[in-house]
Design a protein around this motif. Structure first.
Motif, PDB file in Angstrom:
ATOM      1  N   SER A  70       0.813  -1.218   0.000  1.00  0.00           N
ATOM      2  CA  SER A  70       0.000   0.000   0.000  1.00  0.00           C
ATOM      3  C   SER A  70       0.848   1.270   0.000  1.00  0.00           C
ATOM      4  CB  SER A  70      -0.951   0.010   1.193  1.00  0.00           C
ATOM      5  OG  SER A  70      -0.216  -0.061   2.407  1.00  0.00           O
ATOM      6  N   ASP A  71       2.142   1.150   0.284  1.00  0.00           N
ATOM      7  CA  ASP A  71       3.041   2.297   0.260  1.00  0.00           C
ATOM      8  C   ASP A  71       3.664   2.532  -1.118  1.00  0.00           C
ATOM      9  OD1 ASP A  71       2.834   2.915   3.078  1.00  0.00           O
ATOM     10  OD2 ASP A  71       4.055   1.129   3.450  1.00  0.00           O
ATOM     11  N   VAL A  72       3.468   1.596  -2.048  1.00  0.00           N
ATOM     12  CA  VAL A  72       4.082   1.712  -3.374  1.00  0.00           C
ATOM     13  C   VAL A  72       3.399   2.833  -4.152  1.00  0.00           C
ATOM     14  CG1 VAL A  72       4.495   0.559  -5.580  1.00  0.00           C
ATOM     15  CG2 VAL A  72       4.839  -0.680  -3.432  1.00  0.00           C
ATOM     16  N   VAL A  73       4.224   3.746  -4.673  1.00  0.00           N
ATOM     17  CA  VAL A  73       3.700   4.881  -5.441  1.00  0.00           C
ATOM     18  C   VAL A  73       4.039   4.777  -6.924  1.00  0.00           C
ATOM     19  CG1 VAL A  73       3.636   6.462  -3.478  1.00  0.00           C
ATOM     20  CG2 VAL A  73       5.713   6.323  -4.887  1.00  0.00           C
ATOM     21  N   ARG A  74       5.031   3.935  -7.261  1.00  0.00           N
ATOM     22  CA  ARG A  74       5.427   3.809  -8.670  1.00  0.00           C
ATOM     23  C   ARG A  74       6.027   2.438  -8.929  1.00  0.00           C
ATOM     24  NH1 ARG A  74       6.499   7.264 -12.928  1.00  0.00           N
ATOM     25  NH2 ARG A  74       7.902   6.365 -14.445  1.00  0.00           N
ATOM     26  N   THR A  75       5.667   1.857 -10.074  1.00  0.00           N
ATOM     27  CA  THR A  75       6.312   0.636 -10.546  1.00  0.00           C
ATOM     28  C   THR A  75       6.763   0.855 -11.986  1.00  0.00           C
ATOM     29  OG1 THR A  75       4.215  -0.330 -11.256  1.00  0.00           O
ATOM     30  CG2 THR A  75       4.995  -0.938  -9.056  1.00  0.00           C
ATOM     31  N   ARG A  76       7.806   0.136 -12.344  1.00  0.00           N
ATOM     32  CA  ARG A  76       8.296   0.130 -13.731  1.00  0.00           C
ATOM     33  C   ARG A  76       8.407  -1.327 -14.131  1.00  0.00           C
ATOM     34  NH1 ARG A  76      10.900   3.245 -10.565  1.00  0.00           N
ATOM     35  NH2 ARG A  76      10.916   5.492 -10.831  1.00  0.00           N
ATOM     36  N   ILE A  77       7.784  -1.675 -15.230  1.00  0.00           N
ATOM     37  CA  ILE A  77       7.761  -3.065 -15.689  1.00  0.00           C
ATOM     38  C   ILE A  77       8.484  -3.148 -17.031  1.00  0.00           C
ATOM     39  CG2 ILE A  77       6.320  -5.043 -16.282  1.00  0.00           C
ATOM     40  CD1 ILE A  77       4.043  -3.678 -14.660  1.00  0.00           C
ATOM     41  N   TYR A  78       9.444  -4.050 -17.098  1.00  0.00           N
ATOM     42  CA  TYR A  78      10.194  -4.290 -18.329  1.00  0.00           C
ATOM     43  C   TYR A  78       9.831  -5.692 -18.818  1.00  0.00           C
ATOM     44  CZ  TYR A  78      12.735  -0.466 -16.178  1.00  0.00           C
ATOM     45  OH  TYR A  78      13.056   0.722 -15.569  1.00  0.00           O
ATOM     46  N   VAL A  79       9.364  -5.794 -20.039  1.00  0.00           N
ATOM     47  CA  VAL A  79       8.985  -7.087 -20.619  1.00  0.00           C
ATOM     48  C   VAL A  79       9.784  -7.316 -21.898  1.00  0.00           C
ATOM     49  CG1 VAL A  79       6.657  -7.104 -19.625  1.00  0.00           C
ATOM     50  CG2 VAL A  79       7.024  -6.063 -21.858  1.00  0.00           C
ATOM     51  N   GLU A  87      -1.271 -10.117 -19.852  1.00  0.00           N
ATOM     52  CA  GLU A  87      -0.971 -11.143 -18.858  1.00  0.00           C
ATOM     53  C   GLU A  87      -0.163 -10.551 -17.695  1.00  0.00           C
ATOM     54  OE1 GLU A  87       0.857 -15.656 -19.118  1.00  0.00           O
ATOM     55  OE2 GLU A  87       0.740 -14.454 -20.947  1.00  0.00           O
ATOM     56  N   VAL A  88       0.833  -9.764 -18.031  1.00  0.00           N
ATOM     57  CA  VAL A  88       1.667  -9.107 -17.026  1.00  0.00           C
ATOM     58  C   VAL A  88       0.837  -8.075 -16.259  1.00  0.00           C
ATOM     59  CG1 VAL A  88       3.666  -7.597 -16.702  1.00  0.00           C
ATOM     60  CG2 VAL A  88       3.804  -9.530 -18.299  1.00  0.00           C
ATOM     61  N   GLY A  89       0.061  -7.301 -16.994  1.00  0.00           N
ATOM     62  CA  GLY A  89      -0.788  -6.289 -16.370  1.00  0.00           C
ATOM     63  C   GLY A  89      -1.827  -6.891 -15.435  1.00  0.00           C
ATOM     64  N   ARG A  90      -2.370  -8.047 -15.804  1.00  0.00           N
ATOM     65  CA  ARG A  90      -3.358  -8.724 -14.945  1.00  0.00           C
ATOM     66  C   ARG A  90      -2.733  -9.108 -13.608  1.00  0.00           C
ATOM     67  NH1 ARG A  90      -4.624 -14.273 -14.797  1.00  0.00           N
ATOM     68  NH2 ARG A  90      -3.545 -14.547 -16.773  1.00  0.00           N
ATOM     69  N   ALA A  91      -1.508  -9.653 -13.639  1.00  0.00           N
ATOM     70  CA  ALA A  91      -0.827 -10.014 -12.392  1.00  0.00           C
ATOM     71  C   ALA A  91      -0.561  -8.768 -11.551  1.00  0.00           C
ATOM     72  CB  ALA A  91       0.474 -10.745 -12.703  1.00  0.00           C
ATOM     73  N   HIS A  92      -0.121  -7.687 -12.188  1.00  0.00           N
ATOM     74  CA  HIS A  92       0.143  -6.423 -11.483  1.00  0.00           C
ATOM     75  C   HIS A  92      -1.137  -5.911 -10.836  1.00  0.00           C
ATOM     76  CE1 HIS A  92       0.926  -2.061 -11.112  1.00  0.00           C
ATOM     77  NE2 HIS A  92       2.205  -2.402 -10.994  1.00  0.00           N
ATOM     78  N   MET A 105       5.162   0.424 -18.391  1.00  0.00           N
ATOM     79  CA  MET A 105       5.551  -0.874 -18.931  1.00  0.00           C
ATOM     80  C   MET A 105       6.190  -0.634 -20.289  1.00  0.00           C
ATOM     81  SD  MET A 105       3.357  -4.348 -19.899  1.00  0.00           S
ATOM     82  CE  MET A 105       2.404  -4.291 -18.399  1.00  0.00           C
ATOM     83  N   VAL A 106       7.399  -1.158 -20.454  1.00  0.00           N
ATOM     84  CA  VAL A 106       8.104  -1.000 -21.723  1.00  0.00           C
ATOM     85  C   VAL A 106       8.702  -2.333 -22.151  1.00  0.00           C
ATOM     86  CG1 VAL A 106       8.670   1.440 -21.368  1.00  0.00           C
ATOM     87  CG2 VAL A 106      10.253  -0.303 -20.595  1.00  0.00           C
ATOM     88  N   GLU A 107       8.877  -2.468 -23.454  1.00  0.00           N
ATOM     89  CA  GLU A 107       9.537  -3.650 -23.994  1.00  0.00           C
ATOM     90  C   GLU A 107      11.038  -3.389 -24.073  1.00  0.00           C
ATOM     91  OE1 GLU A 107       8.341  -6.515 -27.486  1.00  0.00           O
ATOM     92  OE2 GLU A 107       9.406  -4.782 -28.309  1.00  0.00           O
ATOM     93  N   VAL A 108      11.813  -4.397 -23.667  1.00  0.00           N
ATOM     94  CA  VAL A 108      13.265  -4.348 -23.772  1.00  0.00           C
ATOM     95  C   VAL A 108      13.731  -5.529 -24.622  1.00  0.00           C
ATOM     96  CG1 VAL A 108      13.574  -3.146 -21.570  1.00  0.00           C
ATOM     97  CG2 VAL A 108      13.568  -5.641 -21.614  1.00  0.00           C
ATOM     98  N   SER A 109      14.913  -5.439 -25.183  1.00  0.00           N
ATOM     99  CA  SER A 109      15.366  -6.501 -26.080  1.00  0.00           C
ATOM    100  C   SER A 109      15.652  -7.801 -25.340  1.00  0.00           C
ATOM    101  CB  SER A 109      16.595  -6.062 -26.869  1.00  0.00           C
ATOM    102  OG  SER A 109      17.670  -5.780 -26.002  1.00  0.00           O
ATOM    103  N   LYS A 110      16.169  -7.720 -24.117  1.00  0.00           N
ATOM    104  CA  LYS A 110      16.390  -8.924 -23.319  1.00  0.00           C
ATOM    105  C   LYS A 110      16.726  -8.541 -21.894  1.00  0.00           C
ATOM    106  CE  LYS A 110      20.106  -9.837 -26.005  1.00  0.00           C
ATOM    107  NZ  LYS A 110      21.227 -10.573 -26.564  1.00  0.00           N
TER     108      LYS A 110
END
Length: 129
Positions: A70-79, A87-92, A105-110
Motif C-alpha cells: 500500500s506504500d508503493v507509489v510507482r512501478t516500472r515493468i520491463y517485458v 498477462e503481465v498487467g493482470r498479475a500487477h 511498462m516497456v519492452e526491452v530486447s532482453k
C-alpha cells in the motif's frame, strides 16, 4: 538520513554490488526484480507466473524495509515481449488492486537471462515515517 540496505539473499546481489531494496528516510527503492531467486527461476514460460513471483519478492523486500504494498507509489515493468502486456498487467492489477501506483511498462530486447520475461522496479513512500 539513515540508509538501510535490504538483501534477498540472491547471489547476484554480491556479484553485481546492489541491494534488493534501499530505504532512506520515508522512501524505499526496490531494484529491478525478476522471477529469479537463489533457488532458480520460478515460473519459466509464463509471463503471468514470472510477474507474480517478482511481485512476491518485491513485497518481501518492502516488508523487511518496514513498508507494505500500500506504500508503493510507482512501478516500472520491463517485458521482453510487449505482446504479453495483458498477462503481465493482470498479475500487477491482482497484486495492487485498489492501490493503483503510477506504472510504466516497456519492452526491452532482453533481460540478464534468456528465460526471464519480466523485470519490475518499485518505489514506496512511507508518509508516516
Amino acid at each position: 538520513m539513515q540508509r538501510r540496505n535490504i538483501t534477498s539473499g540472491a547471489p547476484w546481489e554480491n556479484l553485481v554490488g546492489y541491494s534488493r531494496a534501499v530505504r532512506v528516510g520515508p522512501m524505499v527503492f526496490v531494484s529491478g526484480t525478476t522471477a529469479a531467486t537463489e533457488k532458480g527461476i520460478i515460473g519459466i514460460g509464463s509471463p503471468y507466473e514470472q510477474t507474480m513471483q517478482a511481485l512476491k519478492t518485491i513485497e518481501a523486500a518492502l516488508v523487511e524495509a518496514g513498508a507494505a504494498l500500500s506504500d508503493v507509489v510507482r512501478t516500472r515493468i520491463y517485458v521482453t515481449d510487449i505482446a504479453h502486456w495483458e498477462e503481465v498487467g493482470r498479475a500487477h492489477a491482482e497484486f495492487f488492486r485498489g492501490i493503483r501506483p503510477a506504472c510504466t511498462m516497456v519492452e526491452v530486447s532482453k533481460l540478464i537471462l534468456a528465460e526471464l520475461l519480466v523485470e519490475i522496479e518499485a518505489d514506496a513512500y512511507l508518509g508516516r515515517a
